[in-house]
Design an enzyme around this catalytic site. Structure first.
Site, PDB file in Angstrom:
ATOM      1  N   CYS A   1       0.808  -1.230   0.000  1.00  0.00           N
ATOM      2  CA  CYS A   1       0.000   0.000   0.000  1.00  0.00           C
ATOM      3  C   CYS A   1       0.840   1.278   0.000  1.00  0.00           C
ATOM      4  CB  CYS A   1      -0.988  -0.005   1.166  1.00  0.00           C
ATOM      5  SG  CYS A   1      -0.314  -0.542   2.733  1.00  0.00           S
TER       6      CYS A   1
ATOM      7  N   HIS B   1      -2.266   6.743   3.828  1.00  0.00           N
ATOM      8  CA  HIS B   1      -0.804   6.718   3.962  1.00  0.00           C
ATOM      9  C   HIS B   1      -0.218   7.968   3.303  1.00  0.00           C
ATOM     10  CE1 HIS B   1      -1.002   2.774   5.507  1.00  0.00           C
ATOM     11  NE2 HIS B   1      -0.334   2.098   4.594  1.00  0.00           N
TER      12      HIS B   1
END
Ligand code: A2P
Length: 347
Positions: A137, A261
């Site tokens: 990710c 993120h």
């Protein structure tokens, strides 16, 4: 030929790990994006087998992934951890399905393409094992941004510091932060009334507490004192951007954010690229939105990655500094996997 299925046929789809965070997002996206699903079958561990979930108006019974018969499936998405993928993906591929795997199990296998749908869909032309890997990710968020900059100026070196949300660690990550945050908040209220003392929750899942904190040791240590997450960032960037040997130094940090993120990137290039040129490329890049203050809340629930704070990095001859944020469950995991499926379906 990248597409394996004709755009006008429906395919039989499976999701292994369907009860998890990413698996649930996969189910949601299959419905939301009108994926051409014929039948949908859902798999999880024996713990969940027999329970029912609703999908697109149907009740679907969860099957035990370890004992199920996978015959008749065309595309099976996996998000049930590396060891489950390692053990089960070859069996599912041998039963005739293309496996799109979200774990790290197959990413470094030279016979398994590692694909970001906007960046290197051409890699899907060759599937010797019938398995496609979905990137980590963190790496994922950077790729749609770095690809057009690399094409324009030749990427030479990357330095990246990350600000990673706890949902990258699955349902458990969310539970740990929620529990610790609650304990810290309760204790702060008490201290406001009763006086002195610090409160530090016990560490769970990560080396030190995550609530009110930052955790610069994200899981397991590997080569040269870098964590596995930092080495994934290096190795996966090289494979996806097709720059063998690209020097990458990452510092992966877990922060008390539920989803989204962030990555602070310093990129050095072979040739000059100024900020205006970079912004012009990024505005047109598929899957990318240019934002003044890219942040986790803006990215949560959104499909594209957000990039901003683009500045010259004058510590090198041709460098840019920039900040990228992506929803780690959507583009960082479930969405990219579904988009790979869409490419295979000629969409
Ligand atoms: P289960 O819910 O039955 O444990 P998350 O990363 O959000 O924690 O989700 C992990 C997913 O992987 C869940 O769907 C979980 O199912 C599934 N899973 C975990 N271990 C196995 C296993 N050995 N076989 C199949 N699925 C598994």
């Amino acid at each position: 030929m990248v597409a394996r299925f004709s755009p006008d046929v429906r395919v039989n789809v499976g999701v292994v790990g369907a009860t998890g965070l990413v698996g649930s997002m996969m189910r949601q996206l299959l419905a939301e994006r009108n994926f051409p699903v014929g039948t949908l079958r859902l798999f999880a561990s024996a713990r969940s087998a027999g329970s029912q979930v609703e999908w697109n108006g149907q009740q679907i019974t969860i099957e035990d992934a370890s004992t199920a018969d996978y015959a008749g499936l065309d595309i099976v998405f996996f998000s049930a951890g590396g060891s489950t993928s390692k053990a089960l993906a070859p069996k599912v591929a041998a039963a005739g399905a293309i496996v799109i795997d979200n774990s790290s199990a197959w990413r470094s296998d030279p016979e398994v393409p590692l694909v970001v749908s906007e960046v290197n869909p051409h890699a899907l032309a060759n599937l010797p094992k019938g398995i496609v890997a979905n990137p980590n990710c963190t790496t994922m968020a950077a790729m749609p941004v770095l690809k057009p900059l690399h094409e324009a100026a030749g990427l030479k070196r990357l330095i990246v510091a990350t600000y990673q949300a706890v949902s990258g660690g699955g349902m458990e990550g969310i539970d740990v932060l929620a529990r610790q945050q609650e304990a810290v908040t309760d204790r702060a209220r008490e201290l406001a009334f009763h006086g002195d003392g610090e409160f530090v929750p016990a560490p769970e899942k990560w080396a030190v507490p995550i609530a009110n904190n930052i955790v610069p040791l994200n899981y397991v240590l590997g080569e040269d004192g870098y964590t596995e997450e930092e080495l994934k960032l290096r190795d996966e960037s090289r494979k996806i951007l097709e720059i063998p040997g690209l020097p990458v130094s990452g510092t992966c940090v877990r922060v008390p954010v539920f989803t989204g993120h962030g990555l602070s990137i310093n990129a050095e290039f072979e040739r000059d690229i100024d900020v205006q040129t970079a912004l012009g490329l990024l505005v047109r890049a598929p899957g990318v939105v240019v934002s003044d203050v890219p942040n986790a809340l803006e990215a949560t629930g959104a499909d594209p990655v957000f990039v901003g704070r683009v500045r010259p990095d004058r510590t090198v001859d041709h460098g840019l500094a920039l900040f990228v944020v992506g929803d780690n469950l959507r583009k960082g995991a479930a969405l990219n996997a579904i988009q790979i499926g869409e490419v295979l379906c000629g969409r």
